[in-house]
Design a protein around this motif. Structure first.
Motif, PDB file in Angstrom:
ATOM      1  N   SER A 120      -1.814  42.114 -14.884  1.00 42.64           N
ATOM      2  CA  SER A 120      -0.553  41.522 -15.777  1.00 42.64           C
ATOM      3  C   SER A 120      -1.369  40.975 -17.414  1.00 42.64           C
ATOM      4  N   ASN A 121      -2.425  40.878 -17.564  1.00 43.85           N
ATOM      5  CA  ASN A 121      -2.716  40.380 -18.558  1.00 43.85           C
ATOM      6  C   ASN A 121      -2.932  41.660 -19.337  1.00 43.85           C
ATOM      7  N   ARG A 122      -4.264  42.717 -18.406  1.00 43.83           N
ATOM      8  CA  ARG A 122      -3.637  44.216 -19.568  1.00 43.83           C
ATOM      9  C   ARG A 122      -2.496  44.343 -19.285  1.00 43.83           C
ATOM     10  N   ASP A 123      -1.490  44.769 -18.381  1.00 43.68           N
ATOM     11  CA  ASP A 123      -0.177  45.259 -18.925  1.00 43.68           C
ATOM     12  C   ASP A 123       0.354  44.478 -19.358  1.00 43.68           C
ATOM     13  N   ARG A 124       0.690  43.680 -20.155  1.00 40.75           N
ATOM     14  CA  ARG A 124       1.165  42.684 -21.310  1.00 40.75           C
ATOM     15  C   ARG A 124       0.869  43.912 -22.645  1.00 40.75           C
ATOM     16  N   LYS A 125      -0.020  43.837 -22.907  1.00 37.63           N
ATOM     17  CA  LYS A 125      -0.887  44.289 -23.884  1.00 37.63           C
ATOM     18  C   LYS A 125      -0.673  46.099 -23.960  1.00 37.63           C
ATOM     19  N   ARG A 126      -0.523  46.414 -22.760  1.00 37.03           N
ATOM     20  CA  ARG A 126       0.547  47.834 -22.394  1.00 37.03           C
ATOM     21  C   ARG A 126       1.602  47.972 -22.809  1.00 37.03           C
ATOM     22  N   LYS A 127       2.525  47.049 -22.531  1.00 42.60           N
ATOM     23  CA  LYS A 127       3.594  47.040 -22.362  1.00 42.60           C
ATOM     24  C   LYS A 127       3.982  47.197 -24.198  1.00 42.60           C
ATOM     25  N   LYS A 128       3.359  46.731 -24.777  1.00 43.58           N
ATOM     26  CA  LYS A 128       3.832  47.180 -26.834  1.00 43.58           C
ATOM     27  C   LYS A 128       3.674  48.221 -26.884  1.00 43.58           C
ATOM     28  N   ARG A 129       2.428  48.949 -26.044  1.00 40.66           N
ATOM     29  CA  ARG A 129       2.342  50.290 -26.391  1.00 40.66           C
ATOM     30  C   ARG A 129       3.202  51.001 -26.124  1.00 40.66           C
ATOM     31  N   ASP A 130       3.387  50.985 -25.022  1.00 41.47           N
ATOM     32  CA  ASP A 130       4.501  52.167 -24.623  1.00 41.47           C
ATOM     33  C   ASP A 130       5.350  52.102 -25.027  1.00 41.47           C
ATOM     34  N   PHE A 131       6.475  51.145 -25.843  1.00 38.85           N
ATOM     35  CA  PHE A 131       7.542  50.713 -26.066  1.00 38.85           C
ATOM     36  C   PHE A 131       7.400  51.271 -27.975  1.00 38.85           C
ATOM     37  N   ARG A 132       6.492  50.949 -28.441  1.00 38.55           N
ATOM     38  CA  ARG A 132       6.131  51.909 -29.443  1.00 38.55           C
ATOM     39  C   ARG A 132       5.837  53.330 -29.209  1.00 38.55           C
ATOM     40  N   ARG A 133       5.743  53.756 -28.598  1.00 35.81           N
ATOM     41  CA  ARG A 133       5.714  54.829 -28.054  1.00 35.81           C
ATOM     42  C   ARG A 133       6.795  55.611 -27.548  1.00 35.81           C
ATOM     43  N   LEU A 134       7.560  54.485 -27.206  1.00 34.91           N
ATOM     44  CA  LEU A 134       9.199  54.898 -26.829  1.00 34.91           C
ATOM     45  C   LEU A 134       9.617  55.394 -27.979  1.00 34.91           C
ATOM     46  N   LEU A 167       9.358  56.644 -46.493  1.00 38.73           N
ATOM     47  CA  LEU A 167       9.701  54.800 -46.103  1.00 38.73           C
ATOM     48  C   LEU A 167       9.108  54.309 -46.772  1.00 38.73           C
ATOM     49  N   TYR A 168       7.401  54.082 -46.206  1.00 38.16           N
ATOM     50  CA  TYR A 168       6.062  53.480 -47.708  1.00 38.16           C
ATOM     51  C   TYR A 168       6.683  54.169 -48.343  1.00 38.16           C
ATOM     52  N   LYS A 169       6.069  55.171 -49.039  1.00 30.82           N
ATOM     53  CA  LYS A 169       6.347  55.473 -50.179  1.00 30.82           C
ATOM     54  C   LYS A 169       7.448  55.093 -51.041  1.00 30.82           C
ATOM     55  N   LYS A 170       8.276  54.754 -50.780  1.00 29.11           N
ATOM     56  CA  LYS A 170       9.623  53.920 -50.978  1.00 29.11           C
ATOM     57  C   LYS A 170       9.589  52.685 -50.530  1.00 29.11           C
ATOM     58  N   LYS A 171       9.605  52.212 -50.439  1.00 34.18           N
ATOM     59  CA  LYS A 171       9.114  51.145 -49.925  1.00 34.18           C
ATOM     60  C   LYS A 171       9.705  50.233 -48.298  1.00 34.18           C
ATOM     61  N   LEU A 172      11.449  50.875 -48.234  1.00 33.86           N
ATOM     62  CA  LEU A 172      12.200  50.232 -47.049  1.00 33.86           C
ATOM     63  C   LEU A 172      11.335  49.791 -45.902  1.00 33.86           C
ATOM     64  N   LEU A 173      11.527  48.577 -45.932  1.00 33.10           N
ATOM     65  CA  LEU A 173      11.395  48.235 -44.033  1.00 33.10           C
ATOM     66  C   LEU A 173      11.856  48.544 -43.612  1.00 33.10           C
ATOM     67  N   LEU A 174      11.647  49.738 -42.520  1.00 33.44           N
ATOM     68  CA  LEU A 174      12.119  49.549 -41.453  1.00 33.44           C
ATOM     69  C   LEU A 174      10.955  50.046 -40.736  1.00 33.44           C
ATOM     70  N   ASN A 175      10.721  48.943 -39.494  1.00 35.83           N
ATOM     71  CA  ASN A 175      10.161  49.551 -38.342  1.00 35.83           C
ATOM     72  C   ASN A 175      10.676  49.926 -37.348  1.00 35.83           C
ATOM     73  N   ARG A 176       9.448  50.961 -36.520  1.00 33.82           N
ATOM     74  CA  ARG A 176      10.251  51.791 -36.126  1.00 33.82           C
ATOM     75  C   ARG A 176      11.387  51.648 -34.677  1.00 33.82           C
ATOM     76  N   LYS A 177      10.864  50.129 -34.198  1.00 33.54           N
ATOM     77  CA  LYS A 177      12.046  49.568 -33.370  1.00 33.54           C
ATOM     78  C   LYS A 177      13.317  49.858 -33.758  1.00 33.54           C
ATOM     79  N   ILE A 178      13.349  49.285 -34.995  1.00 27.04           N
ATOM     80  CA  ILE A 178      14.567  49.339 -35.568  1.00 27.04           C
ATOM     81  C   ILE A 178      15.547  50.570 -35.773  1.00 27.04           C
ATOM     82  N   LEU A 179      14.041  51.874 -36.282  1.00 27.88           N
ATOM     83  CA  LEU A 179      14.120  53.214 -36.848  1.00 27.88           C
ATOM     84  C   LEU A 179      15.609  53.711 -35.138  1.00 27.88           C
ATOM     85  N   ALA A 180      14.470  53.272 -34.317  1.00 27.23           N
ATOM     86  CA  ALA A 180      15.101  54.457 -32.979  1.00 27.23           C
ATOM     87  C   ALA A 180      16.217  53.524 -32.520  1.00 27.23           C
ATOM     88  N   GLN A 181      16.842  52.047 -32.815  1.00 25.86           N
ATOM     89  CA  GLN A 181      17.998  51.812 -32.653  1.00 25.86           C
ATOM     90  C   GLN A 181      19.127  52.565 -33.607  1.00 25.86           C
TER      91      GLN A 181
END
Length: 125
Positions: free
Chosen positions: A46-60, A85-99
């Motif tokens: 359970s401890n390992r997979d809490r970390k893994r879930k964050k990684r998996d969602f980022r990949r998705l 996006l970073y050069k233009k200083k637009l603060l959109l993370n990957r989760k928001i971009l995916a949505q």
């Protein structure tokens, strides 16, 4: 030497372990030694997979954004989009971009075109 009666403390401890392992199958829910081993294993997982879930969602999220960008026919790929996006200083993370990519493809297309148009004419912001 006098006889020592253990009382209820050990039984209470084992009962607590059995309640934790009540959903396990077979001996893993019945035998005290096996319950203890499986309990340790379950807590480690359970401890390992809490970390893994964050990684998996980022990949998705990255996969979704990349698929939409390539499907739209924009002239660049995911890594170039993030770089711009970073050069233009637009603060959109990957989760928001995916949505945005899933719910409103035109919105993502407008963001990409906006970045491209600003790149071509640097004086315009």
């Amino acid at each position: 030497m006098t006889r020592i009666k253990r009382g209820y403390i050990a039984r209470r401890r084992r009962t607590k372990m059995r309640l934790f392992a009540s959903s396990f199958r077979g001996a893993h829910s019945r035998l005290t030694k096996t319950i203890n081993q499986q309990r340790i294993r379950a807590l480690v997982s359970s401890n390992r997979d809490r970390k893994r879930k964050k990684r998996d969602f980022r990949r998705l999220w990255i996969t979704r954004v990349n698929a939409v960008i390539r499907g739209m026919g924009v002239s660049y790929s995911y890594n170039q989009l993030i770089h711009n996006l970073y050069k233009k200083k637009l603060l959109l993370n990957r989760k928001i971009l995916a949505q945005i990519a899933i719910s409103n493809k035109n919105g993502l297309y407008m963001i990409c075109n906006n970045i491209l148009s600003q790149q071509e004419s640097p004086g315009m912001l």
